[in-house]
Write a protein that holds these residues in place. Structure first.
Motif, short mmCIF file in Angstrom:
data_model
loop_
_atom_site.label_atom_id
_atom_site.label_comp_id
_atom_site.label_asym_id
_atom_site.label_seq_id
_atom_site.Cartn_x
_atom_site.Cartn_y
_atom_site.Cartn_z
N GLN A 1 0.84 -1.18 0.00
CA GLN A 1 0.00 0.00 0.00
C GLN A 1 0.89 1.24 0.00
OE1 GLN A 1 -3.32 -0.71 0.06
NE2 GLN A 1 -4.09 1.37 0.05
N GLN A 2 0.91 1.96 -1.12
CA GLN A 2 1.76 3.14 -1.21
C GLN A 2 1.09 4.38 -0.63
OE1 GLN A 2 4.33 3.47 -4.86
NE2 GLN A 2 2.72 2.18 -5.69
N ASN B 1 5.94 6.47 -1.49
CA ASN B 1 6.69 6.62 -2.73
C ASN B 1 7.16 8.06 -2.89
OD1 ASN B 1 7.62 6.70 -5.37
ND2 ASN B 1 5.97 5.43 -6.18
N SER B 2 8.47 8.28 -2.83
CA SER B 2 9.01 9.64 -2.92
C SER B 2 8.89 10.21 -4.33
CB SER B 2 10.47 9.65 -2.48
OG SER B 2 11.22 8.75 -3.26
N ASN C 1 3.00 17.96 3.49
CA ASN C 1 4.30 17.99 4.16
C ASN C 1 5.18 16.95 3.48
OD1 ASN C 1 6.50 17.54 5.88
ND2 ASN C 1 5.32 18.00 7.72
N LYS C 2 5.98 17.41 2.54
CA LYS C 2 6.77 16.48 1.73
C LYS C 2 7.81 15.73 2.56
CE LYS C 2 7.82 19.61 -1.35
NZ LYS C 2 6.82 20.67 -1.07
N SER C 3 8.42 16.41 3.50
CA SER C 3 9.48 15.76 4.27
C SER C 3 8.91 14.61 5.10
CB SER C 3 10.18 16.77 5.18
OG SER C 3 9.26 17.34 6.07
N ALA C 4 7.66 14.77 5.54
CA ALA C 4 7.02 13.71 6.32
C ALA C 4 6.23 12.76 5.45
CB ALA C 4 6.10 14.33 7.37
N LYS C 5 6.14 13.04 4.16
CA LYS C 5 5.31 12.26 3.23
C LYS C 5 3.89 12.14 3.79
CE LYS C 5 8.89 9.47 0.97
NZ LYS C 5 10.07 9.79 1.78
N ALA D 1 -5.38 10.11 -2.95
CA ALA D 1 -4.74 9.46 -4.10
C ALA D 1 -3.47 10.22 -4.47
CB ALA D 1 -5.69 9.41 -5.29
N ALA D 2 -2.56 9.54 -5.13
CA ALA D 2 -1.29 10.16 -5.50
C ALA D 2 -0.82 9.62 -6.84
CB ALA D 2 -0.24 9.88 -4.42
N SER D 3 -0.07 10.46 -7.54
CA SER D 3 0.51 10.00 -8.80
C SER D 3 1.91 10.56 -8.94
CB SER D 3 -0.35 10.42 -9.99
OG SER D 3 -0.28 11.82 -10.19
N ALA D 4 2.68 9.91 -9.80
CA ALA D 4 4.04 10.35 -10.09
C ALA D 4 4.08 10.89 -11.52
CB ALA D 4 5.01 9.19 -9.92
N ARG D 5 4.94 11.85 -11.75
CA ARG D 5 5.07 12.45 -13.08
C ARG D 5 5.28 11.39 -14.13
NH1 ARG D 5 6.48 17.58 -14.01
NH2 ARG D 5 7.26 17.76 -11.88
#
Lengths: 112, 113
Positions: free
Chosen positions: A2-3, A27-28, A67-71, A91-95
């Motif tokens: 689970q991402q 997922n960074s 908060n990107k540092s804490a994801k 929900a999230a997506s990557a470029r």
């Protein structure tokens, strides 16, 4: 794996108060984040989004914080209304990726 | 803006019977199309996605298949349904070249008995 994770599967809040929903991701590479609202027996509707170049996006009663540092991201609904009672999906997506990774959802109940 | 149609809205099928769910999209061209399933008490699981006619990517091994015979038509099928295929099936689209928002159809409730 689970991402995108949404803990605390249900939330009850009094009408007029603030609802806060939390979401964590692993997922960074994720750079775009969305919240959807879903009523029973209906498709999810897009609510609000935020790009990783921002840390806050506001649209009316809805604000998303990143908060990107804490994801970690959160959705604030204020003031909460009975019509906000629904399941909320993070929900999230990557470029460059055509897919969205969804969390399992949070049930929100707004008590009149 | 795009409109997504799904039918039927509800379906009750016996185990072992075939399945065909249809999704059509209006108001956009060359969209990315997606099939999701929401099982009871679970989140949204991506089953298939398509970036163009005849192009299908499968996300999880399963009893289902998908086809995209036209630009704005996406079909979910099975030759023999299993009990575990029960769930709420959602079609979604994303206009190609845009950021990540996907827009969902109204869904089909499938019950396999």
């Amino acid at each position: 794996d689970q991402q995108v994770k949404q803990n605390s599967p249900s939330l009850s809040v009094q009408e007029g108060r603030i609802s806060i929903l939390n979401c964590d991701y692993t997922n960074s590479m994720f750079d775009y984040f969305l919240w959807y609202k879903k009523y029973p027996a209906e498709g999810p509707t897009f609510l609000i989004s935020i790009s990783s170049i921002k840390d806050k996006n506001e649209d009316g009663r809805f604000t998303v914080f990143l908060n990107k540092s804490a994801k970690h991201l959160s959705l604030h609904i204020v003031p909460s209304q009975p019509g906000d009672s629904a399941v909320y999906f993070c929900a999230a997506s990557a470029r460059g990726n055509n897919r969205l990774a969804f969390g399992k959802g949070n049930q929100v109940v707004v008590i009149p | 803006s795009q409109t997504i149609h799904q039918w039927p809205a509800t379906l009750v099928q016996p185990v072992g019977s075939p399945l065909s769910l249809e999704c059509t999209v209006e108001g956009t061209s060359n969209p990315n199309l997606y099939w999701y399933r929401q099982a009871a008490g679970r989140g949204l699981q991506l089953l298939f996605y398509s970036v163009g006619i005849g192009q299908i990517s499968s996300e999880v091994p399963q009893n289902l298949s998908a086809s995209r015979p036209q630009d704005r038509q996406f079909i979910l099928s099975s030759k023999k349904l299993l009990l575990s295929d029960s769930g709420f099936y959602l079609c979604a689209c994303r206009t190609s070249g845009t950021t990540g928002e996907q827009f969902f159809g109204p869904g089909t409730r499938l019950t396999v008995l």
